[in-house]
Design a protein around this motif. Sequence first.
Motif, PDB file in Angstrom:
ATOM      1  N   LEU A 200      15.145  -9.623  -8.981  1.00 18.63           N
ATOM      2  CA  LEU A 200      14.685  -8.807  -7.867  1.00 18.63           C
ATOM      3  C   LEU A 200      13.591  -9.587  -7.150  1.00 18.63           C
ATOM      4  N   VAL A 201      13.705  -9.738  -5.849  1.00 15.11           N
ATOM      5  CA  VAL A 201      12.726 -10.476  -5.056  1.00 15.11           C
ATOM      6  C   VAL A 201      11.938  -9.486  -4.214  1.00 15.11           C
ATOM      7  N   LYS A 202      10.608  -9.554  -4.313  1.00 18.15           N
ATOM      8  CA  LYS A 202       9.735  -8.670  -3.535  1.00 18.15           C
ATOM      9  C   LYS A 202       8.665  -9.505  -2.853  1.00 18.15           C
ATOM     10  N   SER A 203       8.176  -9.002  -1.739  1.00 14.15           N
ATOM     11  CA  SER A 203       7.051  -9.670  -1.098  1.00 14.15           C
ATOM     12  C   SER A 203       5.790  -9.343  -1.892  1.00 14.15           C
ATOM     13  N   TYR A 204       4.818 -10.210  -1.811  1.00 12.50           N
ATOM     14  CA  TYR A 204       3.532  -9.982  -2.476  1.00 12.50           C
ATOM     15  C   TYR A 204       2.919  -8.682  -1.971  1.00 12.50           C
ATOM     16  N   ASP A 205       3.005  -8.449  -0.655  1.00  9.76           N
ATOM     17  CA  ASP A 205       2.446  -7.229  -0.065  1.00  9.76           C
ATOM     18  C   ASP A 205       3.119  -5.985  -0.629  1.00  9.76           C
ATOM     19  N   GLN A 206       4.429  -6.048  -0.843  1.00 13.58           N
ATOM     20  CA  GLN A 206       5.151  -4.910  -1.401  1.00 13.58           C
ATOM     21  C   GLN A 206       4.662  -4.609  -2.821  1.00 13.58           C
ATOM     22  N   VAL A 207       4.498  -5.643  -3.630  1.00 15.28           N
ATOM     23  CA  VAL A 207       4.018  -5.463  -4.997  1.00 15.28           C
ATOM     24  C   VAL A 207       2.600  -4.899  -4.969  1.00 15.28           C
ATOM     25  N   LEU A 208       1.766  -5.389  -4.079  1.00 21.40           N
ATOM     26  CA  LEU A 208       0.396  -4.889  -3.955  1.00 21.40           C
ATOM     27  C   LEU A 208       0.401  -3.403  -3.619  1.00 21.40           C
ATOM     28  N   ARG A 209       1.247  -2.987  -2.667  1.00 23.08           N
ATOM     29  CA  ARG A 209       1.341  -1.559  -2.306  1.00 23.08           C
ATOM     30  C   ARG A 209       1.801  -0.729  -3.504  1.00 23.08           C
ATOM     31  N   GLU A 210       2.746  -1.258  -4.282  1.00 25.62           N
ATOM     32  CA  GLU A 210       3.237  -0.532  -5.466  1.00 25.62           C
ATOM     33  C   GLU A 210       2.115  -0.366  -6.497  1.00 25.62           C
ATOM     34  N   VAL A 211       1.353  -1.422  -6.740  1.00 27.62           N
ATOM     35  CA  VAL A 211       0.252  -1.354  -7.703  1.00 27.62           C
ATOM     36  C   VAL A 211      -0.804  -0.361  -7.223  1.00 27.62           C
ATOM     37  N   GLN A 212      -1.142  -0.415  -5.938  1.00 28.95           N
ATOM     38  CA  GLN A 212      -2.127   0.521  -5.395  1.00 28.95           C
ATOM     39  C   GLN A 212      -1.652   1.965  -5.548  1.00 28.95           C
ATOM     40  N   SER A 213      -0.383   2.201  -5.298  1.00 23.41           N
ATOM     41  CA  SER A 213       0.186   3.540  -5.429  1.00 23.41           C
ATOM     42  C   SER A 213       0.129   4.012  -6.877  1.00 23.41           C
ATOM     43  N   ASN A 214       0.469   3.121  -7.807  1.00 21.47           N
ATOM     44  CA  ASN A 214       0.418   3.475  -9.226  1.00 21.47           C
ATOM     45  C   ASN A 214      -1.006   3.782  -9.671  1.00 21.47           C
ATOM     46  N   LEU A 215      -1.964   2.992  -9.222  1.00 23.94           N
ATOM     47  CA  LEU A 215      -3.357   3.239  -9.585  1.00 23.94           C
ATOM     48  C   LEU A 215      -3.872   4.531  -8.974  1.00 23.94           C
ATOM     49  N   LYS A 216      -3.473   4.795  -7.743  1.00 27.49           N
ATOM     50  CA  LYS A 216      -3.895   6.025  -7.066  1.00 27.49           C
ATOM     51  C   LYS A 216      -3.402   7.248  -7.844  1.00 27.49           C
ATOM     52  N   ALA A 217      -2.192   7.164  -8.398  1.00 23.76           N
ATOM     53  CA  ALA A 217      -1.637   8.269  -9.172  1.00 23.76           C
ATOM     54  C   ALA A 217      -2.434   8.514 -10.456  1.00 23.76           C
ATOM     55  N   LEU A 218      -3.126   7.491 -10.954  1.00 26.38           N
ATOM     56  CA  LEU A 218      -3.912   7.633 -12.179  1.00 26.38           C
ATOM     57  C   LEU A 218      -5.266   8.297 -11.953  1.00 26.38           C
ATOM     58  N   ILE A 219      -5.720   8.306 -10.709  1.00 24.14           N
ATOM     59  CA  ILE A 219      -7.028   8.898 -10.399  1.00 24.14           C
ATOM     60  C   ILE A 219      -6.871  10.410 -10.376  1.00 24.14           C
ATOM     61  N   LYS A 220      -7.516  11.081 -11.320  1.00 24.40           N
ATOM     62  CA  LYS A 220      -7.371  12.528 -11.427  1.00 24.40           C
ATOM     63  C   LYS A 220      -8.221  13.265 -10.397  1.00 24.40           C
ATOM     64  N   HIS A 221      -9.370  12.743 -10.087  1.00 29.80           N
ATOM     65  CA  HIS A 221     -10.248  13.383  -9.115  1.00 29.80           C
ATOM     66  C   HIS A 221     -10.700  12.317  -8.126  1.00 29.80           C
ATOM     67  N   PRO A 222     -10.008  12.202  -6.994  1.00 27.68           N
ATOM     68  CA  PRO A 222     -10.437  11.199  -6.013  1.00 27.68           C
ATOM     69  C   PRO A 222     -11.851  11.509  -5.501  1.00 27.68           C
ATOM     70  N   PHE A 223     -12.594  10.482  -5.204  1.00 25.81           N
ATOM     71  CA  PHE A 223     -13.943  10.679  -4.699  1.00 25.81           C
ATOM     72  C   PHE A 223     -14.217   9.686  -3.583  1.00 25.81           C
ATOM     73  N   THR A 224     -15.242   9.993  -2.824  1.00 24.61           N
ATOM     74  CA  THR A 224     -15.608   9.134  -1.700  1.00 24.61           C
ATOM     75  C   THR A 224     -16.785   8.245  -2.102  1.00 24.61           C
ATOM     76  N   VAL A 225     -17.054   7.272  -1.305  1.00 23.47           N
ATOM     77  CA  VAL A 225     -18.202   6.391  -1.535  1.00 23.47           C
ATOM     78  C   VAL A 225     -19.483   7.208  -1.467  1.00 23.47           C
ATOM     79  N   ASP A 226     -19.544   8.148  -0.527  1.00 19.70           N
ATOM     80  CA  ASP A 226     -20.738   8.988  -0.405  1.00 19.70           C
ATOM     81  C   ASP A 226     -20.986   9.784  -1.689  1.00 19.70           C
TER      82      ASP A 226
END
Length: 80
Positions: free
Chosen positions: A41-67
């Motif tokens: 399977l061939v993917k662009s680096y950007d595609q893999v980065l988006r997938e990793v970001q999406s997976n990590l976002k799903a792990l965050i139970k309570h999103p928070f802001t910088v403030d």
Amino acid sequence: MTYSGKMIAGGKAVLPAELRREFGLRDGDRIIFERHGEGILVKSYDQVLREVQSNLKALIKHPFTVDEFLAERRAEADGE
């Protein structure tokens, strides 16, 4: 749809121009190869980065802001 590419000297793979255009790949872009069953399977680096970001976002139970983060740190510092 099926495409045909070519393996050239040095183990370099040539992707068909139509695919490069469709996925916005340019000379020098990084691509990722993954084993997929008995294929590749061939993917662009950007595609893999988006997938990793999406997976990590799903792990965050309570999103928070910088403030919120800074307010917590200030409260901790005030309590010391």
